[in-house]
Scaffold this motif. Structure first.
Motif, PDB file in Angstrom:
ATOM      1  N   SER A  59       0.834  -1.218   0.000  1.00 43.35           N
ATOM      2  CA  SER A  59       0.000   0.000   0.000  1.00 43.35           C
ATOM      3  C   SER A  59       0.861   1.257   0.000  1.00 43.35           C
ATOM      4  O   SER A  59       0.364   2.362   0.288  1.00 43.35           O
ATOM      5  CB  SER A  59      -0.921  -0.006   1.226  1.00 43.35           C
ATOM      6  OG  SER A  59      -0.140  -0.067   2.425  1.00 43.35           O
ATOM      7  N   VAL A  60       2.140   1.090  -0.322  1.00 44.42           N
ATOM      8  CA  VAL A  60       3.095   2.196  -0.325  1.00 44.42           C
ATOM      9  C   VAL A  60       3.638   2.377  -1.738  1.00 44.42           C
ATOM     10  O   VAL A  60       3.996   1.397  -2.395  1.00 44.42           O
ATOM     11  CB  VAL A  60       4.249   1.929   0.664  1.00 44.42           C
ATOM     12  CG1 VAL A  60       5.248   3.093   0.649  1.00 44.42           C
ATOM     13  CG2 VAL A  60       3.717   1.707   2.065  1.00 44.42           C
ATOM     14  N   ASP A  61       3.734   3.579  -2.214  1.00 48.84           N
ATOM     15  CA  ASP A  61       4.307   3.836  -3.533  1.00 48.84           C
ATOM     16  C   ASP A  61       5.784   3.458  -3.541  1.00 48.84           C
ATOM     17  O   ASP A  61       6.516   3.696  -2.573  1.00 48.84           O
ATOM     18  CB  ASP A  61       4.175   5.321  -3.899  1.00 48.84           C
ATOM     19  CG  ASP A  61       2.725   5.737  -4.104  1.00 48.84           C
ATOM     20  OD1 ASP A  61       1.866   4.840  -4.192  1.00 48.84           O
ATOM     21  OD2 ASP A  61       2.475   6.956  -4.157  1.00 48.84           O
ATOM     22  N   ALA A  62       6.221   2.833  -4.631  1.00 43.14           N
ATOM     23  CA  ALA A  62       7.630   2.474  -4.795  1.00 43.14           C
ATOM     24  C   ALA A  62       8.320   3.572  -5.592  1.00 43.14           C
ATOM     25  O   ALA A  62       7.893   3.921  -6.700  1.00 43.14           O
ATOM     26  CB  ALA A  62       7.749   1.140  -5.506  1.00 43.14           C
ATOM     27  N   LYS A  63       9.410   4.125  -5.021  1.00 45.99           N
ATOM     28  CA  LYS A  63      10.113   5.227  -5.651  1.00 45.99           C
ATOM     29  C   LYS A  63      11.328   4.712  -6.435  1.00 45.99           C
ATOM     30  O   LYS A  63      12.167   4.001  -5.913  1.00 45.99           O
ATOM     31  CB  LYS A  63      10.584   6.233  -4.583  1.00 45.99           C
ATOM     32  CG  LYS A  63       9.471   6.807  -3.727  1.00 45.99           C
ATOM     33  CD  LYS A  63       8.460   7.591  -4.562  1.00 45.99           C
ATOM     34  CE  LYS A  63       7.389   8.228  -3.671  1.00 45.99           C
ATOM     35  NZ  LYS A  63       6.385   8.982  -4.463  1.00 45.99           N
ATOM     36  N   HIS A  64      11.379   5.072  -7.694  1.00 41.87           N
ATOM     37  CA  HIS A  64      12.511   4.767  -8.576  1.00 41.87           C
ATOM     38  C   HIS A  64      12.848   3.263  -8.560  1.00 41.87           C
ATOM     39  O   HIS A  64      13.905   2.837  -8.131  1.00 41.87           O
ATOM     40  CB  HIS A  64      13.738   5.594  -8.164  1.00 41.87           C
ATOM     41  CG  HIS A  64      14.850   5.510  -9.165  1.00 41.87           C
ATOM     42  ND1 HIS A  64      16.103   5.028  -8.847  1.00 41.87           N
ATOM     43  CD2 HIS A  64      14.890   5.834 -10.500  1.00 41.87           C
ATOM     44  CE1 HIS A  64      16.877   5.067  -9.926  1.00 41.87           C
ATOM     45  NE2 HIS A  64      16.160   5.562 -10.940  1.00 41.87           N
ATOM     46  N   VAL A  65      11.914   2.467  -9.066  1.00 37.02           N
ATOM     47  CA  VAL A  65      12.155   1.024  -9.234  1.00 37.02           C
ATOM     48  C   VAL A  65      13.186   0.841 -10.332  1.00 37.02           C
ATOM     49  O   VAL A  65      13.032   1.392 -11.438  1.00 37.02           O
ATOM     50  CB  VAL A  65      10.850   0.287  -9.590  1.00 37.02           C
ATOM     51  CG1 VAL A  65      11.111  -1.192  -9.813  1.00 37.02           C
ATOM     52  CG2 VAL A  65       9.813   0.487  -8.505  1.00 37.02           C
ATOM     53  N   HIS A  66      14.241   0.044 -10.062  1.00 33.21           N
ATOM     54  CA  HIS A  66      15.331  -0.042 -11.027  1.00 33.21           C
ATOM     55  C   HIS A  66      16.069  -1.378 -10.897  1.00 33.21           C
ATOM     56  O   HIS A  66      15.956  -2.087  -9.897  1.00 33.21           O
ATOM     57  CB  HIS A  66      16.318   1.114 -10.826  1.00 33.21           C
ATOM     58  CG  HIS A  66      16.923   1.122  -9.450  1.00 33.21           C
ATOM     59  ND1 HIS A  66      16.235   1.611  -8.360  1.00 33.21           N
ATOM     60  CD2 HIS A  66      18.135   0.692  -8.993  1.00 33.21           C
ATOM     61  CE1 HIS A  66      16.995   1.512  -7.287  1.00 33.21           C
ATOM     62  NE2 HIS A  66      18.150   0.940  -7.645  1.00 33.21           N
ATOM     63  N   TYR A  67      16.815  -1.678 -11.946  1.00 35.80           N
ATOM     64  CA  TYR A  67      17.673  -2.872 -12.012  1.00 35.80           C
ATOM     65  C   TYR A  67      18.867  -2.685 -11.073  1.00 35.80           C
ATOM     66  O   TYR A  67      19.545  -1.650 -11.112  1.00 35.80           O
ATOM     67  CB  TYR A  67      18.120  -3.052 -13.459  1.00 35.80           C
ATOM     68  CG  TYR A  67      19.319  -3.946 -13.687  1.00 35.80           C
ATOM     69  CD1 TYR A  67      19.181  -5.327 -13.725  1.00 35.80           C
ATOM     70  CD2 TYR A  67      20.581  -3.385 -13.891  1.00 35.80           C
ATOM     71  CE1 TYR A  67      20.283  -6.137 -13.952  1.00 35.80           C
ATOM     72  CE2 TYR A  67      21.688  -4.186 -14.133  1.00 35.80           C
ATOM     73  CZ  TYR A  67      21.528  -5.568 -14.148  1.00 35.80           C
ATOM     74  OH  TYR A  67      22.617  -6.363 -14.378  1.00 35.80           O
ATOM     75  N   THR A  68      19.120  -3.687 -10.222  1.00 38.09           N
ATOM     76  CA  THR A  68      20.223  -3.568  -9.264  1.00 38.09           C
ATOM     77  C   THR A  68      21.362  -4.536  -9.551  1.00 38.09           C
ATOM     78  O   THR A  68      22.384  -4.488  -8.872  1.00 38.09           O
ATOM     79  CB  THR A  68      19.712  -3.843  -7.839  1.00 38.09           C
ATOM     80  OG1 THR A  68      19.182  -5.175  -7.762  1.00 38.09           O
ATOM     81  CG2 THR A  68      18.652  -2.831  -7.455  1.00 38.09           C
TER      82      THR A  68
END
Length: 324
Positions: A59-68
């Motif tokens: 229920s929380v927005d994910a900030k800057h989802v990216h390849y790690t």
């Protein structure tokens, strides 16, 4: 003392409340990722496209989802697109992105290449178990042989050496990894050696059937009769599969006791006659049955012989008298 203990407990709770409140006020997003290739099989040097589905289950927005980071083999020029630049993903939202690349000669030799990677968000990750994904890219059309030994060993951890006795007569069947397609089969020789010819590069399932008195010890704990193996084109011809087997007692088949024959009732006279007639007919060929009572002919012949004899005697006596 009780007053002091109670005061101390209250102090601990009061000290913990800010940390608990901070945790509750700062939940982490939960990113789940899956992926799928656009084709079932590829040729060497062919371009592939992998569709990646990213979902924020929290229920929380994910900030800057990216390849790690991740790993790959048998592929060149992998481009992660938006997974490299990153994107925001709202709570409960789903997004699909694509990555591309080409298969290379390593994939041709191995029967497949693969791409594996992980994703993360700048504001954390609540569950690290489902933010990792991998895709296998099958490259068909390459074949090679595969060989190995079934040797005598007391456990699944036994090691083979050139002097280790083999187990002859073990049937080895190679199938697809799911067991649905049979590729080849072989029998181990006196040294326990087997060789399977013309297998497709990639993963194959080897299933072993030992002769009586032997148990296959395949698998991590030696409880299996099968194992996965990888076929690679242009690989060494040396045997690469080593499976131990141990001697076991041969169980003899159980024999059920035969039931005692129950006494048969004495046959009636008519039945005895029927049995006698049947026995006579079964002993060999008899006289042909014509429907005529042969005993009447025998009696008549006897009477005729007796009458003839009397007549001869009477005639002789008369002849004697006439001569006298």
């Amino acid at each position: 003392m009780r007053t002091l203990a109670a005061a101390a407990l209250v102090g601990v709770l009061v000290a913990a409340l800010p940390a608990t409140a901070a945790l509750a006020a700062d939940p982490k997003p939960d990113i789940a990722v899956t992926s799928a290739a656009d084709k079932a099989n590829y040729a060497e040097g062919e371009t592939f496209t992998i569709t990646v589905t990213v979902k924020n289950k929290s229920s929380v927005d994910a900030k800057h989802v990216h390849y790690t980071g991740g790993d790959s083999e048998g592929v060149d020029g992998v481009a992660y697109g938006e997974l490299s630049t990153g994107f925001d993903l709202a709570a409960g939202a789903t997004k699909t992105v694509q990555i591309t690349g080409k298969t290379n000669h390593v994939a041709w030799r191995s029967g497949y290449g693969f791409v594996a990677f992980a994703l993360a968000a700048d504001n954390g990750e609540a569950n690290d178990a489902d933010n990792i994904t991998s895709v296998r890219l099958l490259v068909a059309g390459v074949f090679d042989d595969l060989g190995g030994y079934v040797f005598q060993g007391g456990s699944s951890g036994a090691e083979w050496t050139p002097r280790t006795p083999g187990v002859p007569g073990v049937k080895v069947v190679a199938t697809s990894a799911d067991g649905k397609t049979k590729y080849a089969e072989a029998i181990t020789d006196a040294k326990g050696l087997f060789r399977l010819a013309h297998l497709p590069a990639g993963d194959v399932l080897l299933t072993f059937t030992a002769p009586a008195g032997w148990k296959i010890l395949a698998g991590e704990n030696g409880e299996d009769d099968h194992t996965l193996a990888q076929v690679r084109a242009d690989d060494s011809d040396e045997p690469r599969i080593f499976v131990p087997a141990k001697k076991v007692a041969v169980s003899s088949p159980s024999v059920s006791p035969s039931p005692s024959p129950s006494p048969s009732p004495s046959p009636s006279p008519s039945a005895s006659a029927s049995l006698s007639a049947s026995a006579s007919s079964s002993a060999g060929p008899g006289l042909p049955v014509t429907g005529t009572n042969t005993m009447l002919f025998v009696g008549a012949a006897a009477v005729a012989v007796a009458v003839g004899t009397v007549l001869v005697l009477v005639a002789r006596r008369r002849r004697v008298r006439l001569q006298a």
